[in-house]
Scaffold this active site. Structure first.
Site, mmCIF file in Angstrom:
data_model
loop_
_atom_site.group_PDB
_atom_site.id
_atom_site.type_symbol
_atom_site.label_atom_id
_atom_site.label_comp_id
_atom_site.label_asym_id
_atom_site.label_seq_id
_atom_site.Cartn_x
_atom_site.Cartn_y
_atom_site.Cartn_z
ATOM 1 N N CYS A 2 45.005 28.300 12.096
ATOM 2 C CA CYS A 2 44.372 29.618 12.042
ATOM 3 C C CYS A 2 42.892 29.475 12.425
ATOM 4 C CB CYS A 2 44.450 30.291 10.684
ATOM 5 S SG CYS A 2 46.100 30.436 10.007
ATOM 6 N N ARG A 27 44.251 27.157 17.741
ATOM 7 C CA ARG A 27 44.517 26.760 16.352
ATOM 8 C C ARG A 27 45.677 27.531 15.743
ATOM 9 N NH1 ARG A 27 39.892 24.189 13.901
ATOM 10 N NH2 ARG A 27 40.840 24.692 11.923
ATOM 11 N N TRP A 75 48.380 31.310 12.250
ATOM 12 C CA TRP A 75 49.564 30.452 12.359
ATOM 13 C C TRP A 75 50.301 30.646 11.044
ATOM 14 C CZ3 TRP A 75 51.775 26.172 9.898
ATOM 15 C CH2 TRP A 75 52.745 25.482 10.639
ATOM 16 N N ASN A 99 42.034 31.006 5.923
ATOM 17 C CA ASN A 99 42.785 29.825 6.387
ATOM 18 C C ASN A 99 43.137 29.010 5.154
ATOM 19 O OD1 ASN A 99 42.306 30.501 8.996
ATOM 20 N ND2 ASN A 99 40.833 28.863 9.405
ATOM 21 N N GLY A 100 44.321 28.432 5.155
ATOM 22 C CA GLY A 100 44.704 27.600 4.014
ATOM 23 C C GLY A 100 45.876 28.205 3.267
ATOM 24 N N GLU A 482 55.709 8.308 21.187
ATOM 25 C CA GLU A 482 54.711 9.293 21.614
ATOM 26 C C GLU A 482 55.219 10.074 22.837
ATOM 27 O OE1 GLU A 482 52.215 10.828 20.649
ATOM 28 O OE2 GLU A 482 51.196 11.497 22.471
ATOM 29 N N LYS A 486 55.611 14.096 22.926
ATOM 30 C CA LYS A 486 54.952 14.941 23.931
ATOM 31 C C LYS A 486 55.969 15.862 24.591
ATOM 32 C CE LYS A 486 51.774 14.067 23.364
ATOM 33 N NZ LYS A 486 51.030 14.611 22.289
ATOM 34 N N GLU A 489 57.231 18.612 22.128
ATOM 35 C CA GLU A 489 56.194 19.601 21.803
ATOM 36 C C GLU A 489 56.072 20.675 22.880
ATOM 37 O OE1 GLU A 489 52.417 17.756 19.478
ATOM 38 O OE2 GLU A 489 52.899 16.752 21.344
ATOM 39 N N HIS A 505 72.481 0.372 17.733
ATOM 40 C CA HIS A 505 72.783 0.619 16.323
ATOM 41 C C HIS A 505 72.941 2.104 16.027
ATOM 42 C CE1 HIS A 505 72.223 -3.566 15.511
ATOM 43 N NE2 HIS A 505 71.015 -3.540 16.036
ATOM 44 N N LYS A 601 47.040 23.505 16.670
ATOM 45 C CA LYS A 601 46.283 22.308 17.016
ATOM 46 C C LYS A 601 45.830 21.539 15.795
ATOM 47 C CE LYS A 601 44.058 19.646 19.883
ATOM 48 N NZ LYS A 601 44.953 18.689 20.565
HETATM 49 C C1 G6P Z 1 49.056 18.687 15.046
HETATM 50 C C2 G6P Z 1 48.853 18.668 16.544
HETATM 51 C C3 G6P Z 1 49.130 17.277 17.079
HETATM 52 C C4 G6P Z 1 48.268 16.253 16.353
HETATM 53 C C5 G6P Z 1 48.458 16.331 14.845
HETATM 54 C C6 G6P Z 1 47.424 15.501 14.099
HETATM 55 O O1 G6P Z 1 50.402 18.529 14.778
HETATM 56 O O2 G6P Z 1 49.684 19.615 17.182
HETATM 57 O O3 G6P Z 1 48.834 17.247 18.456
HETATM 58 O O4 G6P Z 1 48.591 14.981 16.808
HETATM 59 O O5 G6P Z 1 48.289 17.668 14.397
HETATM 60 O O6 G6P Z 1 46.164 16.067 14.322
HETATM 61 P P1 G6P Z 1 44.796 15.306 14.176
HETATM 62 O O7 G6P Z 1 43.771 16.351 14.500
HETATM 63 O O8 G6P Z 1 44.714 14.840 12.753
HETATM 64 O O9 G6P Z 1 44.798 14.182 15.123
#
Ligand code: G6P
Length: 606
Positions: A2, A27, A75, A99-100, A482, A486, A489, A505, A601
């Site tokens: 948010c 955000r 969000w 927010n929160g 990773e 990616k 996401e 396995h 984000k």
């Molecule tokens: C969210 C984002 C990810 C990020 C993760 C950790 O899930 O969408 O892209 O890797 O948070 O965020 P940070 O700011 O702690 O790296």
């Protein structure tokens, strides 16, 4: 998670608020709203489901010249994305953005019998609570302070009242807020990017602080209404860094700028001539570095995978060092034990992730030294760790993290080299890492330039699949994780990452025509073993896209052979290939690459 903005000054608030929300949209982006206060105790509340562009349309038909207001981009946590659940929320004369998470909102709601609730949000409970304490004799700041004493949870809030149109009250507990100050205006934001272009003078609010914001200044107080002196700092956010600069998407821009951002990470820290590393902000002397016996790495999402990859490098670099890596959301509730002489590396792009922050606090409570591997300067985690390394990757706007990963891994490798050197490992034993770190930006640059078209063409071939399986061995295992993250996401293709040796396995049972596989292979002593996993997949009718730095024969549907001088750090370059691959798959599927569905984000809720 948010975004919050607030404005009180001489300019039109609607314009400042909506432009700020556009900057913060990454955000959270399921709904947005603003309220502005005008003459005669009038308020204009505008809220819309969807992105800020929907709110913009509403503003066009309800333009006014009000000079005070607050806004929010959401969000969803409590209640679906909808106009009714969008902030600001209202009770009596008061409007509030939040927010929160208010954890005890159900108990509070049960007590608030005089308010008829419209939304499903915890935020409406908070505004109703403030209103219940806001009688004719009470100032807004006092009602907010009293209300917050009854709240359990996390918040960053901005509150206005039509009865006191010359003030915005903001408060923080666990959710960041920054207050930008100019001579005749005050701008509130949950993220410094919304202040860019307005001011570079700002106050970072701490947990437990409440601010009374007026046109001509800000007063801070604690929860007992005791005044606190204000601390104005200069913030550094470059306008260029938060614009697309001709790229179709922020994600492509951020992938492409990695050579530059990585050079910033390494700059002044890698001395190639003398083969030395100097990280300035660790706050550890050589004796303390030498004494480190165990490293715990924590993070979430991509930051966690950066930690996992780095752990392979740290154990190669420092003989006898034990390392564990954990996702912060798990570790914080485990009965974990940290050996003596542990240092914790807290990895976060935003420096605000709630789980990571909670974990940091728990580790600190146990008296363990904490170091941040952080991108966002001045963020909460950066301010709470004992020392650390700013990775200097610049603002990352696209929700999927790319350039931060590369810089975080580079920072942790530098940290490993510095421990190794402090422990007396000879310069010759760390020199290949230092040379490769130095070459890494150029190698990434060359790979992006030379293979972008090819990767885009291959991505088109695989974009229609519903499932993907990534696999790699050793350092390429975290890279596979990773890569899968990616892809899921931004393309919404269900993607799994696996250690190549684990395929047999279980996951190999998945191989059929609805799947494609991404096989990662390094030209090293494990090449043949990785090839066996690939052959096993081929034998079951797999559709393999192999990414390798090897020239050896590989039997796969598609093979991308990258020509790189790097050996140890080739996995980082292979990861850049995966980033581009995920990007082009998502584009081919017509997705919103920078703001993928359901994500945000910076996750400042648990
Ligand atoms: C969210 C984002 C990810 C990020 C993760 C950790 O899930 O969408 O892209 O890797 O948070 O965020 P940070 O700011 O702690 O790296």
């Amino acid at each position: 998670m948010c975004g919050i903005v607030g404005y009180i000054g001489e300019r039109g608030a609607q314009g400042v608020l909506t432009s700020g929300l556009r900057r913060l949209e990454y955000r959270g982006y399921d709904s947005a709203g603003i309220v502005t206060l005008g003459a005669n105790n009038q308020a204009t509340l505008l809220r819309a489901e969807g992105k800020v562009s929907e709110l913009d349309k509403l503003v066009l038909s309800h333009e006014n010249k009000d000079t005070v207001g607050i806004g929010h981009t959401r969000w969803a946590t409590h209640g679906e994305p909808s106009e009714t659940n969008a902030h600001p929320h209202k009770a009596g004369d008061i409007y509030l953005v939040h927010n929160g998470i208010i954890e005890n909102y159900k108990e509070l709601k049960a007590e608030l019998k005089n308010h008829s609730f419209e939304s499903q949000t915890d935020t409406e409970v908070l505004v109703a609570l403030v209103d219940s304490l806001y009688d004719k004799e009470t100032l807004l700041v006092d009602a907010v302070t009293q209300a917050l004493k009854l709240v359990v949870g996390t918040y960053g809030i901005a509150v206005v009242s039509t009865r006191e149109p010359d003030v915005i009250i903001v408060a923080r507990m666990g959710s960041p807020l920054i207050i930008g100050v100019n001579d005749d205006e005050t701008i509130i934001a949950s993220d410094a990017s919304a202040l860019v272009g307005h001011t570079d003078q700002a106050i970072y609010l701490n947990d437990g602080e409440i601010a009374v914001c007026r046109r001509d200044g800000v007063e801070l107080q604690d929860m007992s209404a005791q005044p606190i002196s204000t601390r104005v700092e200069t913030i550094e956010v470059d306008m260029q860094a938060i614009q697309k600069q001709g790229y179709d998407h922020f994600l492509l821009k951020e992938i492409s700028e990695q050579p530059v951002t990585l050079r910033s990470t390494l700059s002044g820290r890698v001395n190639v001539e003398d083969k030395l590393i100097k990280l300035g902000g660790l706050n550890l002397n050589t004796e303390e570095l030498r004494g480190i016996e165990h490293v715990t790495i924590i993070g979430c999402g991509t930051a966690y995978y950066a930690g996992l990859l780095s752990s392979y490098y740290l154990e190669q670099l420092v003989d006898g060092l034990t390392i564990d890596v954990a996702t912060a959301s798990e570790l914080r509730y485990r009965s974990f034990h940290l050996p003596k002489n542990t240092v914790a590396l807290v990895v976060s792009q935003s420096g605000e992730t709630a789980d990571t922050l909670a974990c940091l606090r728990e580790i600190k409570r146990r008296g363990v030294k904490t170091l941040g591997i952080i991108n966002a300067v001045g963020s909460t985690i950066a301010r709470e760790v004992d020392g650390g390394v700013y990775v200097h990757a610049g603002p990352e706007i696209s929700v999927a993290s790319t350039k931060a990963f590369t810089s975080q891994v580079a920072a942790m490798i530098m940290f490993g080299i510095q421990i190794a050197q402090a422990k007396g490992v000879g310069v010759q034993d760390t020199s290949s890492y230092i040379e490769e770190l130095d070459q890494l930006p150029n190698e990434i640059e060359a790979v992006i330039a030379n293979y972008k078209e090819q990767i885009s063409a291959i991505a088109k071939r695989y974009a229609h699949y519903d499932h993907a399986l990534y696999f790699g061995r050793d350092t390429l295992f975290p890279v596979a994780l990773e890569g899968a993250l990616k892809l899921k996401e931004i393309s919404y293709i269900q993607a799994e990452g696996y250690a190549a040796g684990e395929l047999k396995h279980g996951p190999i049972a998945l191989v059929d025509d609805t799947f494609f596989e991404v096989a990662l292979l390094l030209d090293n002593w494990l090449f043949d073993k990785s090839l066996s996993a690939l052959s096993e997949v081929n034998a079951r009718g797999g559709h393999v896209f192999a990414i390798t730095n090897s020239k050896k024969e590989i039997d796969a549907e598609e093979t991308l052979r990258i020509d790189t001088k790097l050996d140890l750090l080739a996995p980082i370059v292979i990861n850049v290939v995966q980033q581009l691959f995920a990007y082009y798959v998502a584009v081919a599927r017509g997705n919103d690459v920078d703001q993928p569905r359901n994500l945000a984000k910076s996750v400042t809720v648990e």
